[in-house]
Write a protein that holds these residues in place. Structure first.
Motif, PDB file in Angstrom:
ATOM      1  N   TYR A  65      41.014  42.635  48.450  1.00  0.00           N
ATOM      2  CA  TYR A  65      40.912  41.318  47.796  1.00  0.00           C
ATOM      3  C   TYR A  65      40.444  41.478  46.337  1.00  0.00           C
ATOM      4  O   TYR A  65      40.973  40.820  45.432  1.00  0.00           O
ATOM      5  CB  TYR A  65      39.979  40.391  48.579  1.00  0.00           C
ATOM      6  N   ILE A  68      43.393  42.283  44.442  1.00  0.00           N
ATOM      7  CA  ILE A  68      44.248  41.091  44.244  1.00  0.00           C
ATOM      8  C   ILE A  68      43.770  40.317  43.024  1.00  0.00           C
ATOM      9  O   ILE A  68      44.562  39.895  42.175  1.00  0.00           O
ATOM     10  CB  ILE A  68      44.215  40.174  45.495  1.00  0.00           C
ATOM     11  N   TYR A  74      47.612  36.893  39.749  1.00  0.00           N
ATOM     12  CA  TYR A  74      46.547  36.124  40.419  1.00  0.00           C
ATOM     13  C   TYR A  74      45.601  35.551  39.366  1.00  0.00           C
ATOM     14  O   TYR A  74      44.677  36.211  38.888  1.00  0.00           O
ATOM     15  CB  TYR A  74      45.802  37.010  41.432  1.00  0.00           C
ATOM     16  N   GLY A 178      35.487  29.734  43.449  1.00  0.00           N
ATOM     17  CA  GLY A 178      36.680  30.510  43.777  1.00  0.00           C
ATOM     18  C   GLY A 178      37.769  29.715  44.457  1.00  0.00           C
ATOM     19  O   GLY A 178      38.745  30.280  44.927  1.00  0.00           O
ATOM     20  N   THR A 180      37.513  28.587  47.282  1.00  0.00           N
ATOM     21  CA  THR A 180      37.476  28.975  48.694  1.00  0.00           C
ATOM     22  C   THR A 180      37.624  27.748  49.576  1.00  0.00           C
ATOM     23  O   THR A 180      38.084  27.846  50.717  1.00  0.00           O
ATOM     24  CB  THR A 180      36.155  29.724  49.001  1.00  0.00           C
ATOM     25  N   ASN A 183      40.813  27.361  51.368  1.00  0.00           N
ATOM     26  CA  ASN A 183      41.140  28.128  52.575  1.00  0.00           C
ATOM     27  C   ASN A 183      40.752  27.362  53.840  1.00  0.00           C
ATOM     28  O   ASN A 183      40.972  27.839  54.952  1.00  0.00           O
ATOM     29  CB  ASN A 183      40.450  29.499  52.553  1.00  0.00           C
ATOM     30  N   TYR A 223      50.431  34.625  45.105  1.00  0.00           N
ATOM     31  CA  TYR A 223      50.152  34.970  46.504  1.00  0.00           C
ATOM     32  C   TYR A 223      51.197  35.929  47.071  1.00  0.00           C
ATOM     33  O   TYR A 223      51.397  35.994  48.283  1.00  0.00           O
ATOM     34  CB  TYR A 223      50.025  33.685  47.338  1.00  0.00           C
ATOM     35  N   PHE A 233      46.800  43.186  52.089  1.00  0.00           N
ATOM     36  CA  PHE A 233      45.659  42.411  52.586  1.00  0.00           C
ATOM     37  C   PHE A 233      45.932  41.931  54.025  1.00  0.00           C
ATOM     38  O   PHE A 233      45.075  42.023  54.912  1.00  0.00           O
ATOM     39  CB  PHE A 233      45.517  41.218  51.638  1.00  0.00           C
ATOM     40  N   PHE A 234      47.159  41.454  54.245  1.00  0.00           N
ATOM     41  CA  PHE A 234      47.495  40.938  55.576  1.00  0.00           C
ATOM     42  C   PHE A 234      47.833  42.069  56.553  1.00  0.00           C
ATOM     43  O   PHE A 234      47.561  41.970  57.746  1.00  0.00           O
ATOM     44  CB  PHE A 234      48.602  39.881  55.461  1.00  0.00           C
ATOM     45  N   MET A 269      50.286  31.687  54.262  1.00  0.00           N
ATOM     46  CA  MET A 269      50.481  33.136  54.369  1.00  0.00           C
ATOM     47  C   MET A 269      50.544  33.522  55.844  1.00  0.00           C
ATOM     48  O   MET A 269      49.637  33.186  56.613  1.00  0.00           O
ATOM     49  CB  MET A 269      49.346  33.871  53.654  1.00  0.00           C
ATOM     50  N   SER A 301      46.028  28.382  51.432  1.00  0.00           N
ATOM     51  CA  SER A 301      45.281  28.206  50.188  1.00  0.00           C
ATOM     52  C   SER A 301      45.744  26.873  49.604  1.00  0.00           C
ATOM     53  O   SER A 301      46.838  26.785  49.032  1.00  0.00           O
ATOM     54  CB  SER A 301      45.554  29.381  49.244  1.00  0.00           C
TER      55      SER A 301
HETATM   56  C1  AVI Z   1      39.318  33.579  48.796  1.00  0.00           C
HETATM   57  N1  AVI Z   1      40.394  32.662  48.405  1.00  0.00           N
HETATM   58  C2  AVI Z   1      39.921  31.687  47.451  1.00  0.00           C
HETATM   59  C3  AVI Z   1      41.659  33.305  48.014  1.00  0.00           C
HETATM   60  C4  AVI Z   1      42.694  32.229  47.608  1.00  0.00           C
HETATM   61  O1  AVI Z   1      43.162  32.292  46.490  1.00  0.00           O
HETATM   62  O2  AVI Z   1      42.970  31.341  48.409  1.00  0.00           O
HETATM   63  C5  AVI Z   1      42.194  34.133  49.170  1.00  0.00           C
HETATM   64  C6  AVI Z   1      43.486  34.854  48.908  1.00  0.00           C
HETATM   65  N2  AVI Z   1      44.369  35.175  49.815  1.00  0.00           N
HETATM   66  C7  AVI Z   1      45.376  35.820  49.305  1.00  0.00           C
HETATM   67  N3  AVI Z   1      45.202  35.907  48.042  1.00  0.00           N
HETATM   68  C8  AVI Z   1      43.985  35.311  47.744  1.00  0.00           C
END
Ligand code: AVI
Length: 668
Positions: A65, A68, A74, A178, A180, A183, A223, A233-234, A269, A301
């Motif tokens: 992460y 990422i 991102y 973030g 979050t 999610n 993503y 990640f997945f 995802m 997300s």
């Molecule tokens: C932790 N969260 C805020 C990330 C998002 O952007 O939703 C999780 C993530 N999953 C894949 N890329 C990022």
């Protein structure tokens, strides 16, 4: 700012570590593998199937992460960092000298902008909360070195438990960065905002980072980065399921699929399976078949509009005071203030009416015409006598009854757990309650070997097979006392079953109705329950087994008051308080499953156990006669039943709203 260290609640499970310049509060270590297993089981049992995204963040997952967040596609992390760098000083000016509590703090990297602004104005207090004790511990250490004089108290726990611990820290600003929040599902978001609002005093602050809706191409690129970190990640989640849960998902058959769902305004995802395979959850002994082409949702997300977030938050008395928006990569930092709740005259009226009708329904429907004065009365005794009265009405073939308040039964379940068993690993748990009636306590430890327990109570359909298969005639199935009761009462089926034109039907409050094969069998004695269990090669659970299956959450090593968690029963969780005037189909409340995946442990039917109604060690309560029943029925008043409530009855009685679920020893 002068601040006292956080105080652990009495019923705690907390421990405290003091290191150079910081304090760390550690929650009870649960069984992480069992918590993970139960979560995967719940997700795979649901429809559509999904996995909880929190399991993406193990050690390797968190490292991926981090990668990422560094990818050019991102944007959220960089954008939020930019916003914080630019506006932390202004935020500090607006909120003043308040303690900072951060939920999901991770490495606390971006928080440094906030801490710079805060420490520039004098001593301050920072409380990072994160489920990962490693992450929060490391962050505390680094921050203590970088900010001498900063009062740091890390909390390694869930948000809910962390927020409870900081209840007395005030005034404060809680941060959730973030995006979050994206999610979380809409339901989870409501629960989260309600928890935040509930924990803040009027005047406190809430700083929220939210990613905003933008062009689909930009979202989908973020993503599904070209370097492949999101895919990795997945993949790591699939690998984690294999290594920690004993599964053997062929990882080469799994792809990550992500796209922006414009209708739901969220990036979805998935783990997509190119060929059929099985997913074994070894700690709970469950196996799931996955079809070729199946996609299992592993994370969402959500992307927001500021106005929608603001109006939603306003429902929880969180008023938007400042917004800091990055226009280049639309993203917002929203600063809310907790305002005092203003009572709205009409909803309050509606609320009162609702309460009055619930109370009426629970207290007076069985006593048509009779006034019930609850003042000074033992509510539990009153509730019990109401249920006994209803049982007497139902047991009398001449008596007809139709209550004035009735709700529709919940929709028929899309998937029924009839006949399924759930595995409960052996080990130590706690049973009993210190705050209930004397007979229900004290809370004490129990050590049980592994066992299996019915995923749901035994149904009419299953029991009918026993009746038709000669169960009442096969003496070998009955205990000595059971046989005596069977012979004395000339039992051939449950007491309210009647034959109509050669078909078994039920006489229910004065009417004869067809037997619903999916509803739990009810009004059976413990002897009938035991004979049925023997007929299928199983047994009844002891009450310790029942309570462990209902209450114990091995993931956090704590008992929960209700199978579904900490909230009292509502219309979506259990059939209690005459909500529906009969037991509802098994699987009707899929969201109320216990940690181990058992349905309807509370409500619908009382469940017989093998345990005598002895008092617990250390209890001052008088002995009771008979056998223990657990869980409450559709006629049990909502407020008097929980995972620890013990009811007792003569095992021969067939006039109680009692059914049963099976138990078994696990296959070697
Ligand atoms: C932790 N969260 C805020 C990330 C998002 O952007 O939703 C999780 C993530 N999953 C894949 N890329 C990022």
């Amino acid at each position: 700012m002068k601040s006292q260290a956080l105080v652990h609640p009495k019923q705690g499970g907390w421990s405290r570590v003091e290191d150079d310049g910081y304090i760390l509060h550690l929650d009870t270590p649960g069984d992480a593998a069992l918590g993970f297993a139960a979560s995967v089981m719940h997700g795979m049992d649901g429809y559509p199937r999904r996995l909880d995204p929190r399991w993406l963040y193990d050690g390797p997952g968190s490292d991926i992460y981090e990668r990422i967040t560094e990818q050019p596609e991102y944007y959220p992390m960089r954008t939020e960092d930019r916003l914080l760098a630019k506006n932390a000083g202004n935020i500090r000016d607006v909120v003043g000298d308040v303690a900072v509590v951060e939920l999901g703090s991770g490495s606390s990297t971006k928080t440094r902008h906030i801490l710079d602004a805060w420490t520039a104005s004098g001593p301050t207090r920072y409380v990072p909360v994160d489920i990962s004790s490693a992450a929060v511990g490391a962050a505390c250490k680094q921050l203590a070195a970088a900010y001498p004089g900063l009062h740091i108290e890390g909390i390694a726990s869930t948000y809910t438990r962390g927020v409870e611990l900081v209840r007395d820290v005030g005034p404060r600003m809680v941060m959730f960065l973030g995006s979050t929040i994206g999610n979380l599902s809409p339901d989870e978001t409501q629960g989260f905002l309600s928890m935040i609002a509930d924990s803040l005093a009027p005047g406190d602050w809430f700083l929220l980072g939210v990613d905003l809706v933008k062009e689909v191409e930009r979202l989908e690129a973020a993503y599904n980065d070209s370097a492949g970190y999101t895919a990795a990640f997945f993949h790591n989640l699939a690998a984690r399921i294999n290594s920690e849960l004993g599964a053997s998902i062929p990882t080469d058959a799994v792809r990550m699929v992500s796209y922006f769902n414009t209708d739901l305004s969220r990036v979805e995802m998935y783990l997509a399976f190119d060929r059929a395979c099985e997913l074994r959850v070894e700690p709970l002994k469950r196996t799931y078949r996955i079809a070729a082409g199946e996609m299992i949702l592993a994370e969402i997300s959500r992307k927001f509009h500021v106005e929608a977030v603001a109006s939603n938050a306003a429902r929880f008395d969180l008023s938007l005071e400042q917004r800091y928006v990055d226009e280049e990569s639309p993203f917002a930092m929203l600063l809310f203030r907790r305002v005092a709740s203003v009572p709205h005259p009409i909803p309050a009226e509606v609320r009162r009416l609702r309460q009055a009708s619930t109370r009426l329904r629970e207290l007076t429907t069985v006593l048509p015409g009779a006034a019930v004065d609850v003042d000074g009365c033992d509510f539990r005794a009153l509730a019990a006598s109401q249920e006994r009265l209803l049982e007497r009405i139902q047991s009398d073939p001449e008596c007809w009854y139709d209550p004035p308040f009735q709700e529709r039964p919940p929709p028929r379940p899309s998937r029924s757990p009839v006949g399924e068993m759930r595995y409960v690993p052996g080990g130590r748990s706690f049973m009993g309650a210190d705050d209930g009636a004397d007979f229900d306590g004290p809370r004490h430890p129990v050590e049980l070997p592994a066992f299996c327990i019915g995923a749901a109570p035994v149904t009419n359909g299953e029991y009918l097979l026993f009746v038709l298969g000669g169960g009442y005639r096969d003496e070998a199935l009955w205990s000595e006392e059971g046989l005596a009761a069977l012979a004395a009462g000339l039992w051939v089926a449950p007491s309210h079953w009647v034959l109509r034109d050669g078909l078994w039907c039920a006489r229910w409050f004065g009417r004869v109705v067809p037997l619903d094969p999916l509803r739990p069998v009810v009004m059976v004695s413990a002897w009938e329950a035991e004979a049925y269990a023997r007929w299928v090669g199983k047994r009844l659970p002891s009450e310790a087994e029942w309570e462990k299956a209902a209450a114990w959450d091995a993931g956090i090593a704590m008992s929960r008051p209700w199978p579904w968690g900490d909230e009292t029963a509502g219309p979506m969780t259990a059939n209690l308080g005459l909500r529906v005037l009969e037991p509802t189909a098994v699987g009707s409340y899929p969201e109320s499953r216990s940690f181990y995946g058992c349905h309807q442990m509370i409500g619908d039917v009382w469940e017989w156990t093998t345990s005598a109604a002895d008092v617990y060690p250390g209890s001052g309560a008088p002995e009771k006669p008979g056998r223990i029943l657990r869980g409450g029925s559709f006629a049990t008043t909502t407020g008097v039943v929980s995972n620890t409530r013990r009811e007792w009855a003569d095992p021969s009685s067939r006039d109680r709203f009692s059914g049963f679920r099976l138990a078994d020893c696990p296959a070697p």
